[in-house]
Design a protein around this motif. Structure first.
Motif, mmCIF file in Angstrom:
data_model
loop_
_atom_site.group_PDB
_atom_site.id
_atom_site.type_symbol
_atom_site.label_atom_id
_atom_site.label_comp_id
_atom_site.label_asym_id
_atom_site.label_seq_id
_atom_site.Cartn_x
_atom_site.Cartn_y
_atom_site.Cartn_z
ATOM 1 N N THR A 7 0.854 -1.192 0.000
ATOM 2 C CA THR A 7 0.000 0.000 0.000
ATOM 3 C C THR A 7 0.891 1.244 0.000
ATOM 4 N N PRO A 8 0.340 2.430 -0.306
ATOM 5 C CA PRO A 8 1.145 3.655 -0.203
ATOM 6 C C PRO A 8 1.713 3.881 1.194
ATOM 7 N N PHE A 9 0.978 3.481 2.225
ATOM 8 C CA PHE A 9 1.481 3.641 3.594
ATOM 9 C C PHE A 9 2.747 2.819 3.795
ATOM 10 N N HIS A 10 2.736 1.597 3.298
ATOM 11 C CA HIS A 10 3.913 0.744 3.419
ATOM 12 C C HIS A 10 5.037 1.230 2.517
ATOM 13 N N ARG A 54 3.239 13.341 4.720
ATOM 14 C CA ARG A 54 1.884 13.829 4.937
ATOM 15 C C ARG A 54 0.939 12.648 4.760
ATOM 16 N N ASN A 55 0.062 12.457 5.735
ATOM 17 C CA ASN A 55 -0.918 11.370 5.714
ATOM 18 C C ASN A 55 -0.253 9.995 5.710
ATOM 19 N N SER A 56 1.024 9.949 5.952
ATOM 20 C CA SER A 56 1.810 8.702 5.921
ATOM 21 C C SER A 56 1.791 8.020 4.563
ATOM 22 N N SER A 57 1.285 8.713 3.527
ATOM 23 C CA SER A 57 1.228 8.103 2.193
ATOM 24 C C SER A 57 1.941 8.944 1.138
ATOM 25 N N THR A 58 2.402 10.140 1.525
ATOM 26 C CA THR A 58 3.205 11.002 0.656
ATOM 27 C C THR A 58 4.476 11.374 1.407
ATOM 28 N N PHE A 96 4.141 11.206 -4.252
ATOM 29 C CA PHE A 96 2.785 11.580 -3.865
ATOM 30 C C PHE A 96 1.826 10.386 -3.893
ATOM 31 N N ASP A 97 0.820 10.471 -3.069
ATOM 32 C CA ASP A 97 -0.312 9.548 -3.113
ATOM 33 C C ASP A 97 -1.346 10.077 -4.115
ATOM 34 N N HIS A 98 -2.260 9.225 -4.519
ATOM 35 C CA HIS A 98 -3.499 9.580 -5.235
ATOM 36 C C HIS A 98 -3.306 10.045 -6.678
ATOM 37 N N GLU A 99 -2.169 9.723 -7.309
ATOM 38 C CA GLU A 99 -2.018 10.055 -8.727
ATOM 39 C C GLU A 99 -3.034 9.310 -9.577
ATOM 40 N N GLU A 100 -3.335 8.073 -9.199
ATOM 41 C CA GLU A 100 -4.224 7.244 -10.017
ATOM 42 C C GLU A 100 -5.671 7.731 -10.006
ATOM 43 N N ILE A 101 -6.014 8.638 -9.121
ATOM 44 C CA ILE A 101 -7.389 9.145 -9.071
ATOM 45 C C ILE A 101 -7.428 10.664 -9.256
#
Length: 526
Positions: free
Chosen positions: A40-43, A80-84, A321-326
């Motif tokens: 996952t992005p967090f990992h 940020r948000n543990s995913s970026t 970054f997170d959330h590129e796919e959306i």
């Protein structure tokens, strides 16, 4: 000369071996460890943090002041948000308004995510409600051995709610296809809302398990009126209790302490090298953990020398970054103000001293009359490489590719170009990257002189994807180029890439960081 041949459009001339050299595969094997640890992005962010910390980077927080923390010669990262995650190193000759060499990537991949209320069953099966994240090839998720991973918000003994990363590393879910005897459709089609539910077990087995728990003193029959009020239905009411118990066990807490979670499904089959000579990588999430890994290692490798930052007047920065796919339009996505805000803060960081006209002078940060425009000066002279995976030519669908732009695996990173600005590449950026590729240092004896590059445009009668490149370029006004390693089966549950290309990309990114300060002054475009 070789790069000149490539850029004159002579793809048939090959001098770079497609066989994965044993030494080159060191990078590929380390990438396998990275992606296998990052469902996952967090990992993925945790995996990046581990490598940065080992390389001497210090963690800082957005909510704190950086004026006294971030110093020339220092190496830092924040999340940020543990995913970026954003990491940067400050040259010892840094001054406010100087350039920043940047690489942007993303940590997320298309996947299936457990719905907020996921408890389902049908025809004797326990099922789990999921929603689609991103533009996945969803038919590839059928008949795969799926585990679950993500983060859980749990209440600690002190009453505070904290995040725990979760990974149930065994196949507990599967989305079964319909036997061909029952539906002989030539094109596999299905309804994403009604026919994409994984099975997790049998109702009869779960009832037996719950009966056994009650026999051991379970309080599942406790009177509803005696339970404390909760604004939402209890988590074990919204989700199958066994799944909640698995999540709690992996988080090291009791099920009652799990307040909420963000959990996705992932393929439990490990990433591996494949092909007759281990020339391929078979893996989930190549798009885009491959470039996240290469960008991170490119930054780290550019700083291996103890004197790497001594004569550096720029900063070196990686943003994943997170959330590129959306679409990236979230607080931790590339379309947010996160990177502009970070650059604004960095652009005015004081330098302790700098050399001018051959003499060392004291630098008074407080009285600098140019400080008010430092941010704009930094952006105007900075450069961003948007690193996202590219398309390799598919031999079974050759007609889908423009005849002169057919990238191949293990032939180096692909520069992505689109006249309609779906990619941010332009000719000054191509000139810069060629120089960066030409100057790439040899890591092992078998390395070629420089890093090979390829070009790609889509056919005029084909749609074109996009990346974080155009949005960051528009946001920042900084010069930008889109590139990525070539791969097959993009957005599939399991993708294919080239083993050598991991090594190629790391060398290219390391060279970019090492040489940008000097090259930036030689390519003159206003």
């Amino acid at each position: 000369m070789l790069l000149g041949l490539i850029f004159r459009g002579l793809p048939k001339i090959k001098t770079f071996s497609t066989m994965a050299c044993p030494h080159i595969k060191v990078a590929a094997n380390d990438f396998l460890d990275f992606v296998n640890a990052s469902p996952t992005p967090f990992h993925a962010v945790r995996s990046v943090k581990e490598r940065l910390s080992k390389a001497g980077f210090q963690e800082i927080k957005e909510k704190e002041s950086w004026a006294s923390t971030c110093q020339p010669g220092g190496k830092y990262f924040l999340t940020r948000n543990s995913s970026t995650i954003v990491a940067f190193a400050i040259g010892k000759k840094w001054k406010p308004g100087n350039p920043i060499s940047m690489i942007g990537a993303h940590t997320d991949s298309p996947c299936l995510r457990i719905k907020p209320v996921s408890k389902k069953q049908g025809d004797g099966f326990i099922q789990v409600g999921v929603e689609t994240y991103g533009g996945g090839l969803w038919h590839t998720w059928f008949d795969r051995d799926l585990g679950i991973a993500g983060r859980a918000m749990v209440r600690g003994k002190d009453g505070n709610v904290v995040q725990k990363l979760v990974r149930v590393d065994k196949p507990i879910l599967r989305i079964p296809t319909l036997a061909i005897h029952l539906d002989r459709q030539e094109t596999f089609s299905f309804n994403k809302e009604t026919q994409l539910f994984p099975i997790a077990g049998l109702v009869a087995a779960e009832l037996k398990r719950q009966d056994e728990k009650q026999d051991e003193g379970s309080k599942e029959g406790e009177d509803e009126q005696s339970k404390p009020f909760t604004p939402l239905k209890a988590i074990t009411t919204r989700h199958h209790s066994h799944i909640v118990e698995l999540i709690a066990s992996d988080a090291g807490v009791s099920p009652e302490d799990v307040i909420d979670f963000e959990i996705v499904l992932y393929d439990t089959q490990k990433a591996c090298l494949g092909g007759l000579q281990d020339e391929f990588i078979f893996s989930a999430r190549l798009d885009n953990l491959n470039q996240t890994y290469c960008a991170t290692m490119g930054l780290i490798n550019s700083l291996q020398s103890a004197s790497a930052l001594d004569d550096e007047s720029s900063m070196r920065l990686v943003a994943c970054f997170d959330h590129e796919e959306i679409g990236s339009m979230t607080a931790q996505g590339a379309f947010s103000m996160m990177l502009p805000a970070i650059i604004r803060r960095l652009s005015v960081l004081p330098s302790s001293s700098f050399t001018e006209n051959g003499s060392e002078e004291s630098y008074d940060h407080a009285t600098d009359p140019e400080l008010s425009t430092a941010y704009e000066q930094t952006l105007s002279s900075s450069f961003l490489l948007s690193a996202d995976m590219a398309h390799s030519v598919n031999p079974n669908y050759g007609a889908k590719y423009e005849s002169d732009h057919r990238p191949e695996m293990n032939q180096g990173p692909v520069i992505k170009i689109n006249a309609n600005a779906r990619y941010a590449t332009n000719s000054p950026g191509i000139v810069l990257l060629q120089e960066v590729a030409r100057k790439a240092a040899k890591v092992i004896e078998t390395d070629p002189e420089g890093v090979p590059l390829q070009l790609f445009v889509v056919r005029n009668d084909s749609s074109c994807g996009s990346t974080i490149g155009p949005m960051l370029s528009a946001h920042l006004g900084a010069r930008t180029l889109d590139l990525g390693n070539p791969q097959l089966s993009m957005h599939s549950c399991r993708e294919t890439g080239g083993a050598d290309d991991v090594h190629h990309a790391i060398r290219l990114f390391s060279s970019f960081f090492q040489h940008y300060s000097a090259l930036e002054k030689t390519i003159l475009v206003d």
